[in-house]
Scaffold this motif. Structure first.
Motif, PDB file in Angstrom:
ATOM      1  N   ALA A  85       1.391  -0.006  -1.691  1.00 12.28           N
ATOM      2  CA  ALA A  85       0.757   1.028  -2.503  1.00 12.28           C
ATOM      3  C   ALA A  85       1.678   1.481  -3.633  1.00 12.28           C
ATOM      4  O   ALA A  85       1.249   1.670  -4.769  1.00 12.28           O
ATOM      5  N   ASP A  86       2.950   1.668  -3.317  1.00  6.85           N
ATOM      6  CA  ASP A  86       3.953   2.051  -4.313  1.00  6.85           C
ATOM      7  C   ASP A  86       4.781   0.806  -4.627  1.00  6.85           C
ATOM      8  O   ASP A  86       5.522   0.310  -3.778  1.00  6.85           O
ATOM      9  N   LEU A  87       4.667   0.309  -5.840  1.00  7.56           N
ATOM     10  CA  LEU A  87       5.327  -0.945  -6.171  1.00  7.56           C
ATOM     11  C   LEU A  87       6.845  -0.844  -6.143  1.00  7.56           C
ATOM     12  O   LEU A  87       7.534  -1.869  -6.123  1.00  7.56           O
ATOM     13  N   ALA A  88       7.377   0.368  -6.104  1.00  6.39           N
ATOM     14  CA  ALA A  88       8.829   0.549  -6.043  1.00  6.39           C
ATOM     15  C   ALA A  88       9.370   0.361  -4.633  1.00  6.39           C
ATOM     16  O   ALA A  88      10.581   0.190  -4.436  1.00  6.39           O
ATOM     17  N   ASP A  89       8.476   0.374  -3.636  1.00  2.66           N
ATOM     18  CA  ASP A  89       8.898   0.242  -2.237  1.00  2.66           C
ATOM     19  C   ASP A  89       8.862  -1.228  -1.826  1.00  2.66           C
ATOM     20  O   ASP A  89       7.859  -1.729  -1.334  1.00  2.66           O
TER      21      ASP A  89
END
Length: 253
Positions: A85-89
């Protein structure tokens, strides 16, 4: 009109590789559990740290449906991320490279019609729920309220590179056909869906191209183009699945 992709020369935008403008504008956060078939298409040439390029839909363990205008680079330059969902994770989700790209043979960069491409993954995403294609043209009807998903720009209405969703009312073909520039840019009742808010409440945006428009558990359309993002009187244009479902199914089986 600008395609809703990354860095395209046009007036309607939905997915532009490397743009810093909005995602799903006016949406709310969505979880990957409610949209496990939604995927991010990355590209080595994207300027964002996340390498986000476009959206897509997992329609077979090794097949992703996206917009043709997102698929103009070499297959080796693309990647597909699912479940993040969060591309940074980077601790979450699955990733696969792309081995082959099929673009609808009747796709037109002039009229934007048949804006479909199918990517073949080098590593099948097994165990992930798939989204079925809508096969009934009657599903595109004024008053229906499908939902669009994407990681695209948000115009400050939400976090960057994070899965969002937005319910977008189907306004009917007559609405988009009556908008100056839409018919000239290729809008047609036989191939498109006109959905969104005439007051500018919300819309898909750059980075969302190729992403899913979903209703009743089926893929009704994919993000294709529009004028700006959430501009009053200019709803989003989606490539309709039902008229080309047979052709698409031949590519994903």
């Amino acid at each position: 009109m600008v395609k809703r992709m990354v860095a395209l020369i046009a007036v309607l935008v939905l997915c532009t590789a490397g743009t810093t403008e909005p995602m799903v504008v006016g949406g709310t956060l969505a979880s990957v559990s409610e949209a496990p078939w939604a995927v991010v298409l990355t590209n080595k040439d994207a300027v964002r740290d996340s390498k986000r390029w476009c959206g897509g839909v997992l329609v077979a363990p090794n097949k992703v449906l996206t917009a043709a205008h997102c698929a103009g680079r070499s297959a080796s330059s693309y990647g597909v991320i699912q479940g993040r969902a969060d591309l940074a994770d980077h601790s979450l989700g699955k990733f696969s490279a792309v081995s082959k790209i099929w673009v609808h043979p009747a796709y037109s960069t002039t009229t934007n019609r048949n804006d479909f491409a199918v990517l073949t993954l080098t590593k099948p995403m097994t165990g992930v729920p798939l989204l079925r294609l809508e096969t009934s043209p009657r599903a595109d009807r004024r008053g229906a309220v499908p939902t669009v998903y994407g990681w695209g720009d948000t115009n400050g209405t939400g976090p960057e590179d994070t899965l969002q969703k937005l319910a977008v009312p189907d306004l009917g073909d007559a609405t988009c056909l009556g908008i100056k520039g839409y018919a000239e840019n290729g809008y047609t009742a036989a191939a498109n869906i006109c959905a969104g808010y005439l007051d500018g409440t919300g819309d898909a945006c750059q980075g969302d191209s190729g992403g899913p428009l979903v209703m009743n558990g089926r893929l009704l359309g994919i993000v294709s183009w529009g004028r700006g993002c959430a501009e009053p009187q200019y709803p989003g244009v989606y490539a309709e699945i039902a008229p080309v479902a047979k052709t698409l199914l031949e590519q994903v089986r």
